[in-house]
Design a protein around this motif. Sequence first.
Motif, PDB file in Angstrom:
ATOM      1  N   TYR A 200       0.856  -1.181   0.000  1.00 53.63           N
ATOM      2  CA  TYR A 200       0.000   0.000   0.000  1.00 53.63           C
ATOM      3  C   TYR A 200       0.893   1.232   0.000  1.00 53.63           C
ATOM      4  O   TYR A 200       2.134   1.115   0.056  1.00 53.63           O
ATOM      5  N   PHE A 201       0.286   2.441  -0.079  1.00 54.72           N
ATOM      6  CA  PHE A 201       1.055   3.643  -0.350  1.00 54.72           C
ATOM      7  C   PHE A 201       0.577   4.788   0.545  1.00 54.72           C
ATOM      8  O   PHE A 201      -0.626   4.935   0.804  1.00 54.72           O
ATOM      9  N   HIS A 202       1.530   5.576   1.015  1.00 54.60           N
ATOM     10  CA  HIS A 202       1.240   6.680   1.921  1.00 54.60           C
ATOM     11  C   HIS A 202       0.168   7.580   1.314  1.00 54.60           C
ATOM     12  O   HIS A 202       0.266   7.989   0.147  1.00 54.60           O
ATOM     13  N   GLY A 203      -0.851   7.893   2.120  1.00 52.84           N
ATOM     14  CA  GLY A 203      -1.996   8.634   1.609  1.00 52.84           C
ATOM     15  C   GLY A 203      -1.699  10.055   1.189  1.00 52.84           C
ATOM     16  O   GLY A 203      -2.492  10.666   0.464  1.00 52.84           O
ATOM     17  N   ASP A 204      -0.556  10.607   1.612  1.00 51.09           N
ATOM     18  CA  ASP A 204      -0.188  11.982   1.244  1.00 51.09           C
ATOM     19  C   ASP A 204       0.959  12.018   0.250  1.00 51.09           C
ATOM     20  O   ASP A 204       0.922  12.778  -0.721  1.00 51.09           O
ATOM     21  N   THR A 205       1.992  11.200   0.484  1.00 47.03           N
ATOM     22  CA  THR A 205       3.214  11.284  -0.332  1.00 47.03           C
ATOM     23  C   THR A 205       3.302  10.228  -1.416  1.00 47.03           C
ATOM     24  O   THR A 205       4.083  10.378  -2.352  1.00 47.03           O
ATOM     25  N   GLY A 206       2.563   9.125  -1.266  1.00 46.18           N
ATOM     26  CA  GLY A 206       2.655   8.025  -2.226  1.00 46.18           C
ATOM     27  C   GLY A 206       3.783   7.058  -1.944  1.00 46.18           C
ATOM     28  O   GLY A 206       3.963   6.090  -2.698  1.00 46.18           O
ATOM     29  N   GLN A 207       4.564   7.289  -0.887  1.00 49.55           N
ATOM     30  CA  GLN A 207       5.647   6.372  -0.563  1.00 49.55           C
ATOM     31  C   GLN A 207       5.115   4.960  -0.341  1.00 49.55           C
ATOM     32  O   GLN A 207       4.127   4.763   0.351  1.00 49.55           O
ATOM     33  N   GLY A 208       5.783   3.963  -0.949  1.00 54.79           N
ATOM     34  CA  GLY A 208       5.374   2.584  -0.780  1.00 54.79           C
ATOM     35  C   GLY A 208       5.603   2.095   0.637  1.00 54.79           C
ATOM     36  O   GLY A 208       6.611   2.429   1.274  1.00 54.79           O
ATOM     37  N   LEU A 209       4.672   1.265   1.136  1.00 57.29           N
ATOM     38  CA  LEU A 209       4.712   0.775   2.516  1.00 57.29           C
ATOM     39  C   LEU A 209       4.305  -0.688   2.544  1.00 57.29           C
ATOM     40  O   LEU A 209       3.759  -1.231   1.584  1.00 57.29           O
ATOM     41  N   GLY A 210       4.546  -1.319   3.701  1.00 54.82           N
ATOM     42  CA  GLY A 210       4.152  -2.713   3.866  1.00 54.82           C
ATOM     43  C   GLY A 210       5.055  -3.636   3.061  1.00 54.82           C
ATOM     44  O   GLY A 210       6.238  -3.356   2.850  1.00 54.82           O
ATOM     45  N   ALA A 211       4.512  -4.748   2.625  1.00 58.36           N
ATOM     46  CA  ALA A 211       5.281  -5.715   1.840  1.00 58.36           C
ATOM     47  C   ALA A 211       5.805  -5.048   0.580  1.00 58.36           C
ATOM     48  O   ALA A 211       5.107  -4.262  -0.068  1.00 58.36           O
ATOM     49  N   SER A 212       7.040  -5.366   0.215  1.00 53.50           N
ATOM     50  CA  SER A 212       7.691  -4.659  -0.893  1.00 53.50           C
ATOM     51  C   SER A 212       7.604  -5.377  -2.222  1.00 53.50           C
ATOM     52  O   SER A 212       7.976  -4.812  -3.253  1.00 53.50           O
ATOM     53  N   HIS A 213       7.129  -6.624  -2.228  1.00 56.94           N
ATOM     54  CA  HIS A 213       7.026  -7.388  -3.480  1.00 56.94           C
ATOM     55  C   HIS A 213       5.594  -7.856  -3.683  1.00 56.94           C
ATOM     56  O   HIS A 213       5.337  -8.980  -4.079  1.00 56.94           O
ATOM     57  N   GLN A 214       4.649  -6.917  -3.429  1.00 53.29           N
ATOM     58  CA  GLN A 214       3.228  -7.259  -3.501  1.00 53.29           C
ATOM     59  C   GLN A 214       2.745  -7.189  -4.955  1.00 53.29           C
ATOM     60  O   GLN A 214       1.781  -6.524  -5.284  1.00 53.29           O
ATOM     61  N   THR A 215       3.479  -7.881  -5.824  1.00 50.67           N
ATOM     62  CA  THR A 215       3.008  -7.933  -7.197  1.00 50.67           C
ATOM     63  C   THR A 215       1.935  -8.986  -7.309  1.00 50.67           C
ATOM     64  O   THR A 215       1.785  -9.656  -8.319  1.00 50.67           O
ATOM     65  N   GLY A 216       1.187  -9.139  -6.205  1.00 47.34           N
ATOM     66  CA  GLY A 216      -0.088  -9.787  -6.250  1.00 47.34           C
ATOM     67  C   GLY A 216      -1.083  -8.754  -6.723  1.00 47.34           C
ATOM     68  O   GLY A 216      -1.190  -8.472  -7.904  1.00 47.34           O
ATOM     69  N   TRP A 217      -1.761  -8.073  -5.775  1.00 49.43           N
ATOM     70  CA  TRP A 217      -2.789  -7.158  -6.258  1.00 49.43           C
ATOM     71  C   TRP A 217      -2.248  -5.797  -6.662  1.00 49.43           C
ATOM     72  O   TRP A 217      -2.895  -5.088  -7.421  1.00 49.43           O
ATOM     73  N   THR A 218      -1.056  -5.411  -6.230  1.00 50.39           N
ATOM     74  CA  THR A 218      -0.502  -4.158  -6.733  1.00 50.39           C
ATOM     75  C   THR A 218      -0.109  -4.285  -8.200  1.00 50.39           C
ATOM     76  O   THR A 218       0.009  -3.279  -8.909  1.00 50.39           O
ATOM     77  N   SER A 219       0.059  -5.510  -8.693  1.00 49.73           N
ATOM     78  CA  SER A 219       0.315  -5.689 -10.121  1.00 49.73           C
ATOM     79  C   SER A 219      -0.885  -5.265 -10.959  1.00 49.73           C
ATOM     80  O   SER A 219      -0.779  -5.185 -12.186  1.00 49.73           O
ATOM     81  N   THR A 220      -2.032  -4.993 -10.318  1.00 48.32           N
ATOM     82  CA  THR A 220      -3.159  -4.473 -11.086  1.00 48.32           C
ATOM     83  C   THR A 220      -2.843  -3.128 -11.727  1.00 48.32           C
ATOM     84  O   THR A 220      -3.610  -2.657 -12.569  1.00 48.32           O
ATOM     85  N   VAL A 221      -1.716  -2.520 -11.372  1.00 45.92           N
ATOM     86  CA  VAL A 221      -1.294  -1.335 -12.115  1.00 45.92           C
ATOM     87  C   VAL A 221      -1.101  -1.695 -13.587  1.00 45.92           C
ATOM     88  O   VAL A 221      -1.381  -0.874 -14.480  1.00 45.92           O
ATOM     89  N   ALA A 222      -0.659  -2.922 -13.864  1.00 49.14           N
ATOM     90  CA  ALA A 222      -0.555  -3.371 -15.257  1.00 49.14           C
ATOM     91  C   ALA A 222      -1.936  -3.477 -15.886  1.00 49.14           C
ATOM     92  O   ALA A 222      -2.137  -3.109 -17.060  1.00 49.14           O
TER      93      ALA A 222
END
Length: 880
Positions: free
Chosen positions: A845-867
């Motif tokens: 997930y990503f910081h609500g103000d800055t967008g900095q990535g947080l939590g698990a760093s290889h979450q190309t599970g559902w964060t891969s939905t960017v593709a």
Amino acid sequence: MTQSSPDPERGRLASANEGSESWREWGPYLAERAWGSVREDYSADGDAWASFPHDHARSRVYRWNEDGMAGFCDLDQNWCLSLALWNGTDPILKERMFGLSGPQGNHGEDVKEYWWYTDATPTHSWNSWRYHYPQASFPYEDLIATNATRSKFEPEYELLDTGIFDTSQYWVVTVDYAKESPHDLLMQITVENAGPLEATLRVLPTLWFRNTWSWGDSDVVKPNLSANEGSIVAVSPRAGSLRLTGEGAPRLLFCDNDTNSRRLYSEANSPDFPKDGINDFVVSGASTVNPVMEGTKAALDYEITVQPGASTIIRVRLTDESQIANGTSSSLDDVAFDHTISKRKYEADQYWVSVTPAGASNDEAHVLRQAMAGLLWSKQFYHFNVKRWLSGDSSAPPPPPDRALNRNNDWSHLNAHDVLLMPDVWEYPWFANWDHAFHCVTIAHIDPEFAKAQLILMLREWYMHSSGQMPAYEWNFSDVNPPTQAWAAIQVFILDGGDDFDFLAKVFHKLMVNFTWWINEKGSNEDGVFTGGFLGLDNIAPLNRSTLPESVGTIEQADATAWMAMYALDLLNMALRLSAHNVAYEDVATKFIEHFLRIAAAENASGMWDDDDAFFYDVVHLIDGRDVPLKVRSLVGLVPVLASFVYHESSVSHLEDFRIRLRWFLEHSPEQSGSYQARAEETDVAHLLSLVGPERLARLLSNVFDEDSLLSPYGIRGISAYHRDHPFVVEINGVQASVDYEPGESTSGLFGGNSNWRGPVWFPLNVLLIEALRNYETHCPGEVQVEFPMGSGKLMTLEAVADALSHRLISLFIPVDGGARPSDARYPMLVTDPKWKPHLFFYEYFHGDTGQGLGASHQTGWTSTVAHLILQSHDRRGEL
């Protein structure tokens, strides 16, 4: 033949789908972490992290699966191939990624390494992996000790924070895999010295058999590895005969994949050459490798010295011996080897060019390819026989009696032995049900057959409970996740061309069973209102929605009820599509449209909609008769927007009874007709089914698209920023609970504490919201306009808003004016150093103000939905 195809990778994929060639049989199915998992926990108290800690991993045999770095294995994980490294100073070989356990991290479990999945193809004809390994001693103790001193109000202490990379003394290790044929795997290891001085590194490509022989099964024949003409030959009844060959003359090291019980338990009868035998030999020179060169674990041992800025390549080949018997050479001839590597890389480049939309920018193309690579690398062999796990193995003492009370004791039917898409290769190396739906939708863009097989698999009898419940995740299979599988099945069906009705029927029938489970178990007195607990949103509410005592009251959940409305619409969608080929689905389509109208009416009439605030809230019904709305502006109140569906009269013209019954229902149940609208078009009639009608939708979205509320520069936040200065406080039964806006990591251990839904941006619900807005637009194109963002004075159609939200999410990974990506802006090295900048992390997930990535760093599970968003933004299809 595959090689003559104008697009070789698509040709290989087609042949794999047809079953004529087993291109999928070997792949990156080896986990990054197997220790600290529920499967390996045989304790009485259920403390999985303490039961099998990282310190045990090098010495103790895994019961259910294996782990390693840059690893490949076969579909059944009979054998495993991965990389081990030693920088000459570390106390242990680097055989697996190091990280903190849940109790050790100030924000839960957290990997403390830097590696990337840089490329892959669907058949794994080409896979590429990159790792940055310090030349100085890895700071294991510093990472553990410093994180232990940090509170939940402080950031995690990461490997970059230790300063170990500040002098640029590290190794860049790249592993490229290329298949000459389905059972002929080339492994090219490139080692670059990124430091200013000459340095030496031990590189150990390692082959071993998963331990299947230590658990008391009389029919298991122990496999064997042995030396033969400078190679390692692996013989197994299950895997056949394999040969691992390395260029040059590496030292061959052998031990057994058996537990070092002397080290761990002070037992005298420990094997002479146990699992950590190669580790002890390399690090301390111990006589722990087998001098007769045989065992069940073996390595090619290279010691290389590399000048500063220079690179060394090591070529390794794993071949099925039958390939040699048929005349295929297992030679490591540099020219032929390098030709195959170059060829597969070129073919991968051509494949991804064909996948990438013509209108995508270079940055978007880069994000798309790396997101898909991470998703393809997240395929993992998952083995878990719960009945066997609960009862124990005949070769070991029975588990403590209390152990069966901890978790999963009512899931003894679950018997997994499959390759699954995992949420994260280190932090979540086990399936999670609603995550899995998003994985399948994204991978369907490039491999719809695999996506369909994954969705069907999770509904099979060895996963789904006889009650109809779907397993959530191994920490608690009985937990309840949002029912996103029907949505995913429709998306995959459409992406596959919309003509595989056998697939659609298979998932439809099983999902009906699951839908019935929801009705029976999570419905509230048959009034159309539902509960469910966390529903994947962890700490988003002020109260623990999974454990509110009955003596206090009950919670009516705005999201649970809306999820069920969406579920009914998804099943209606499927039934209508199936009815075009089999009119027998007409009755069940009628059933689900009535289900939806009843559920939608219940939510709208229950008190969960606050007309003054124009938002949905959970409502607590106290035992004393009072109703307390939990007025937190969060994603909980946004889920009702997702329950929308548009179909056209022409698509149901053959369903006379369906049309008659709908008219009858609307006439005789006017109180339940508010979520239905029909609109005449030039040549057709569009029917809109939506929990939130267009008029109410515009009001609700005015709260959502306010940048001082839920709208972040990078998507929709979990909780409104309004609560930063206005925390919501409620007192229930004498206990006070509150929620404020926490844009980053969680500041408490409430409800787990290692994931935070109280402000950050998460991809899954953003993706669903974007799709819902597009659905509404198809009903009334251009007519519903909202100010976006609020206060800008700019009115936009819902389609334009969906595009804008998609752009904000994608921008997390796009360098701003050629500089930093918002998701990695915390560390200058990640965004300025050319050895680091091109490589992306896909965070949880990503910081609500800055967008900095947080939590698990290889979450190309559902964060891969960017593709999925990148591809979707250039391709609209799928209306009914």
